[in-house]
Design a protein around this motif. Structure first.
Motif, PDB file in Angstrom:
ATOM      1  N   GLU A  40       3.533  15.000  -1.333  1.00 45.90           N
ATOM      2  CA  GLU A  40       4.582  15.999  -1.125  1.00 45.90           C
ATOM      3  C   GLU A  40       4.112  17.097  -0.183  1.00 45.90           C
ATOM      4  N   CYS A  41       2.870  17.534  -0.342  1.00 44.70           N
ATOM      5  CA  CYS A  41       2.316  18.553   0.567  1.00 44.70           C
ATOM      6  C   CYS A  41       2.247  18.032   1.999  1.00 44.70           C
ATOM      7  N   ARG A  42       1.843  16.764   2.138  1.00 47.82           N
ATOM      8  CA  ARG A  42       1.750  16.166   3.462  1.00 47.82           C
ATOM      9  C   ARG A  42       3.125  16.098   4.115  1.00 47.82           C
ATOM     10  N   GLN A  43       4.132  15.798   3.306  1.00 47.62           N
ATOM     11  CA  GLN A  43       5.488  15.704   3.839  1.00 47.62           C
ATOM     12  C   GLN A  43       6.007  17.065   4.279  1.00 47.62           C
ATOM     13  N   LEU A  44       5.626  18.121   3.549  1.00 47.46           N
ATOM     14  CA  LEU A  44       6.066  19.466   3.905  1.00 47.46           C
ATOM     15  C   LEU A  44       5.370  19.978   5.166  1.00 47.46           C
ATOM     16  N   THR A  45       4.082  19.671   5.291  1.00 43.43           N
ATOM     17  CA  THR A  45       3.320  20.170   6.441  1.00 43.43           C
ATOM     18  C   THR A  45       3.506  19.304   7.678  1.00 43.43           C
ATOM     19  N   HIS A  46       3.865  18.026   7.482  1.00 39.63           N
ATOM     20  CA  HIS A  46       4.076  17.111   8.612  1.00 39.63           C
ATOM     21  C   HIS A  46       5.389  16.348   8.382  1.00 39.63           C
ATOM     22  N   PRO A  47       6.526  17.049   8.474  1.00 44.44           N
ATOM     23  CA  PRO A  47       7.813  16.428   8.134  1.00 44.44           C
ATOM     24  C   PRO A  47       8.195  15.255   9.026  1.00 44.44           C
ATOM     25  N   ASP A  48       7.693  15.228  10.251  1.00 40.76           N
ATOM     26  CA  ASP A  48       8.054  14.151  11.175  1.00 40.76           C
ATOM     27  C   ASP A  48       7.145  12.938  11.062  1.00 40.76           C
ATOM     28  N   GLU A  49       6.107  13.072  10.287  1.00 42.00           N
ATOM     29  CA  GLU A  49       5.152  11.976  10.140  1.00 42.00           C
ATOM     30  C   GLU A  49       5.677  10.957   9.142  1.00 42.00           C
ATOM     31  N   PRO A  50       5.703   9.668   9.498  1.00 46.96           N
ATOM     32  CA  PRO A  50       6.184   8.657   8.543  1.00 46.96           C
ATOM     33  C   PRO A  50       5.270   8.587   7.323  1.00 46.96           C
ATOM     34  N   ALA A  51       5.870   8.346   6.197  1.00 45.63           N
ATOM     35  CA  ALA A  51       5.090   8.274   4.963  1.00 45.63           C
ATOM     36  C   ALA A  51       4.106   7.115   5.029  1.00 45.63           C
ATOM     37  N   ALA A  52       2.879   7.406   4.686  1.00 50.60           N
ATOM     38  CA  ALA A  52       1.839   6.374   4.727  1.00 50.60           C
ATOM     39  C   ALA A  52       2.005   5.416   3.553  1.00 50.60           C
ATOM     40  N   ALA A  53       1.814   4.152   3.850  1.00 47.29           N
ATOM     41  CA  ALA A  53       1.884   3.150   2.786  1.00 47.29           C
ATOM     42  C   ALA A  53       0.688   3.315   1.858  1.00 47.29           C
ATOM     43  N   ARG A  54       0.965   3.352   0.572  1.00 46.53           N
ATOM     44  CA  ARG A  54      -0.115   3.540  -0.396  1.00 46.53           C
ATOM     45  C   ARG A  54      -0.205   2.321  -1.316  1.00 46.53           C
ATOM     46  N   GLU A  55      -1.419   2.036  -1.708  1.00 44.81           N
ATOM     47  CA  GLU A  55      -1.625   0.955  -2.670  1.00 44.81           C
ATOM     48  C   GLU A  55      -0.993   1.347  -3.998  1.00 44.81           C
ATOM     49  N   ARG A  56      -0.331   0.392  -4.627  1.00 48.64           N
ATOM     50  CA  ARG A  56       0.336   0.679  -5.896  1.00 48.64           C
ATOM     51  C   ARG A  56      -0.695   1.112  -6.934  1.00 48.64           C
ATOM     52  N   TYR A  57      -0.390   2.232  -7.565  1.00 44.96           N
ATOM     53  CA  TYR A  57      -1.277   2.737  -8.612  1.00 44.96           C
ATOM     54  C   TYR A  57      -0.404   3.445  -9.646  1.00 44.96           C
ATOM     55  N   ASN A  58      -0.276   2.825 -10.806  1.00 46.90           N
ATOM     56  CA  ASN A  58       0.513   3.415 -11.878  1.00 46.90           C
ATOM     57  C   ASN A  58      -0.116   3.055 -13.209  1.00 46.90           C
ATOM     58  N   LEU A  59       0.634   3.159 -14.257  1.00 40.69           N
ATOM     59  CA  LEU A  59       0.069   2.899 -15.579  1.00 40.69           C
ATOM     60  C   LEU A  59      -0.108   1.409 -15.863  1.00 40.69           C
ATOM     61  N   VAL A  60       0.407   0.568 -14.984  1.00 39.73           N
ATOM     62  CA  VAL A  60       0.324  -0.885 -15.185  1.00 39.73           C
ATOM     63  C   VAL A  60      -0.519  -1.558 -14.114  1.00 39.73           C
ATOM     64  N   VAL A  61      -0.367  -1.108 -12.879  1.00 40.92           N
ATOM     65  CA  VAL A  61      -1.051  -1.706 -11.726  1.00 40.92           C
ATOM     66  C   VAL A  61      -1.988  -0.682 -11.114  1.00 40.92           C
ATOM     67  N   PRO A  62      -3.221  -1.068 -10.744  1.00 41.11           N
ATOM     68  CA  PRO A  62      -3.872  -2.381 -10.920  1.00 41.11           C
ATOM     69  C   PRO A  62      -4.372  -2.582 -12.349  1.00 41.11           C
ATOM     70  N   ARG A  63      -4.868  -3.773 -12.608  1.00 45.91           N
ATOM     71  CA  ARG A  63      -5.420  -4.066 -13.926  1.00 45.91           C
ATOM     72  C   ARG A  63      -6.676  -3.231 -14.159  1.00 45.91           C
ATOM     73  N   SER A  64      -6.927  -2.941 -15.413  1.00 42.16           N
ATOM     74  CA  SER A  64      -8.116  -2.153 -15.761  1.00 42.16           C
ATOM     75  C   SER A  64      -9.380  -2.910 -15.361  1.00 42.16           C
ATOM     76  N   ALA A  65     -10.352  -2.144 -14.866  1.00 39.00           N
ATOM     77  CA  ALA A  65     -11.603  -2.754 -14.405  1.00 39.00           C
ATOM     78  C   ALA A  65     -12.763  -1.830 -14.714  1.00 39.00           C
ATOM     79  N   CYS A  66     -13.949  -2.396 -14.750  1.00 36.43           N
ATOM     80  CA  CYS A  66     -15.168  -1.608 -14.964  1.00 36.43           C
ATOM     81  C   CYS A  66     -15.379  -0.682 -13.767  1.00 36.43           C
ATOM     82  N   PRO A  67     -15.565   0.622 -13.994  1.00 43.35           N
ATOM     83  CA  PRO A  67     -15.752   1.547 -12.869  1.00 43.35           C
ATOM     84  C   PRO A  67     -17.083   1.352 -12.151  1.00 43.35           C
ATOM     85  N   HIS A  68     -18.004   0.624 -12.754  1.00 43.63           N
ATOM     86  CA  HIS A  68     -19.333   0.437 -12.156  1.00 43.63           C
ATOM     87  C   HIS A  68     -19.397  -0.798 -11.260  1.00 43.63           C
TER      88      HIS A  68
END
Length: 282
Positions: A40-68
């Motif tokens: 949201e901050c990026r959109q406010l400071t750079h309104p003409d910049e197309p939104a960058a595609a982001r890897e899906r990250y939510n409560l379901v995706v991606p699957r849980s994994a060892c952080p190490h």
């Protein structure tokens, strides 16, 4: 007695699995909110910049994994408490230590669910109070880790408290007392916040604390607010002093207040808010 425990057992089992999911919520929700704020901050400071595609990250995706090592956790490695014990508290792939907090969150959620079912049986009242406990567990650990009390949890908790009172799922509080409890809970800490800021020029707490206290007022009524704020303040002071003596205070020397408000809520649920006053001699 045995029939009550038979009713409570499956609800407790459900609580263990909900606790396992809460571990995901506690870890991921703050990261999701941070990514949203940055976008949201990026959109406010750079309104003409197309939104960058982001890897899906939510409560379901991606699957849980060892952080190490990045090992994806298989379903049989994610059975609440049991998998932790079988794995010896270590990743099955790299043998890195798994925090004991994961089974602790599962156990405390399961225990709270068991208490609710034991007290109210299989009822809407049990469902409402289990939802209340779920929210408090998540808020406690999120606030302790990040000093955030997300609106995604606090605001629904307020509304659910009012709905539970209106539908008589919470028979201990009338709708009128619940509404005034929410109002008084929010305005009381809001007033303390601004008074402290005017006197010191600093912020003594976050807005999430106002909303959490409003939620507690909605669930327990305005009469319970004073006992709960007294208990949470005492607990916070004790823990803060202990952490200071142990030199374990985080940068800035602050202790998040949300976990102690949540603790006061759990104590009020189990023992009643009036018991708090008796314990402290009032």
């Amino acid at each position: 007695m045995s029939a009550l425990w038979l009713e409570a057992a499956p609800v407790a089992l459900l609580g263990l699995f909900i606790g396992s999911f809460l571990n995901v919520v506690i870890h991921r929700l703050p990261k999701m909110l941070e990514a949203q704020w940055m976008a949201e901050c990026r959109q406010l400071t750079h309104p003409d910049e197309p939104a960058a595609a982001r890897e899906r990250y939510n409560l379901v995706v991606p699957r849980s994994a060892c952080p190490h090592c990045g090992h994806q956790i298989r379903w049989y490695e994610n059975v609440p408490v049991l998998s932790y014990l079988v794995l010896g508290g270590k990743c099955s792939n790299c043998k890195a230590k798994i925090s004991m907090r994961y089974p602790f969150v599962e156990l405390i959620t399961g225990a709270l669910y068991a208490y609710c079912a034991y007290r109210w049986g299989w009822s809407w009242q049990t469902a409402a109070w289990c939802a209340f406990c779920t929210a408090l567990v998540a808020l406690t650990f999120i606030d302790w880790d990040t000093t955030l009390l997300p609106d995604d949890i606090t605001l629904p908790l307020i509304w659910l408290g009012l709905i539970a009172a209106a539908l008589r799922w919470n028979t201990d509080v009338t709708l009128v007392n619940a509404v005034w409890g929410a109002v008084a809970g929010y305005l009381s800490l809001w007033s303390v916040y601004w008074l402290f800021k005017l006197v010191t020029g600093k912020e003594g707490m976050g807005y999430g604390d106002f909303k959490l206290f409003a939620a507690l007022g909605a669930w327990f009524g305005w009469q319970a607010l004073i006992p709960m704020i007294l208990l949470s303040s005492v607990l916070g002071a004790i823990v803060g002093i202990a952490m200071k003596l142990n030199s374990s205070l985080r940068e800035g020397g602050y202790v998040p207040f949300g976990p102690f408000l949540a603790g006061a809520g759990v104590v009020s649920l189990i023992f009643g808010s009036s018991s708090i006053l008796r314990v402290i001699g009032l």
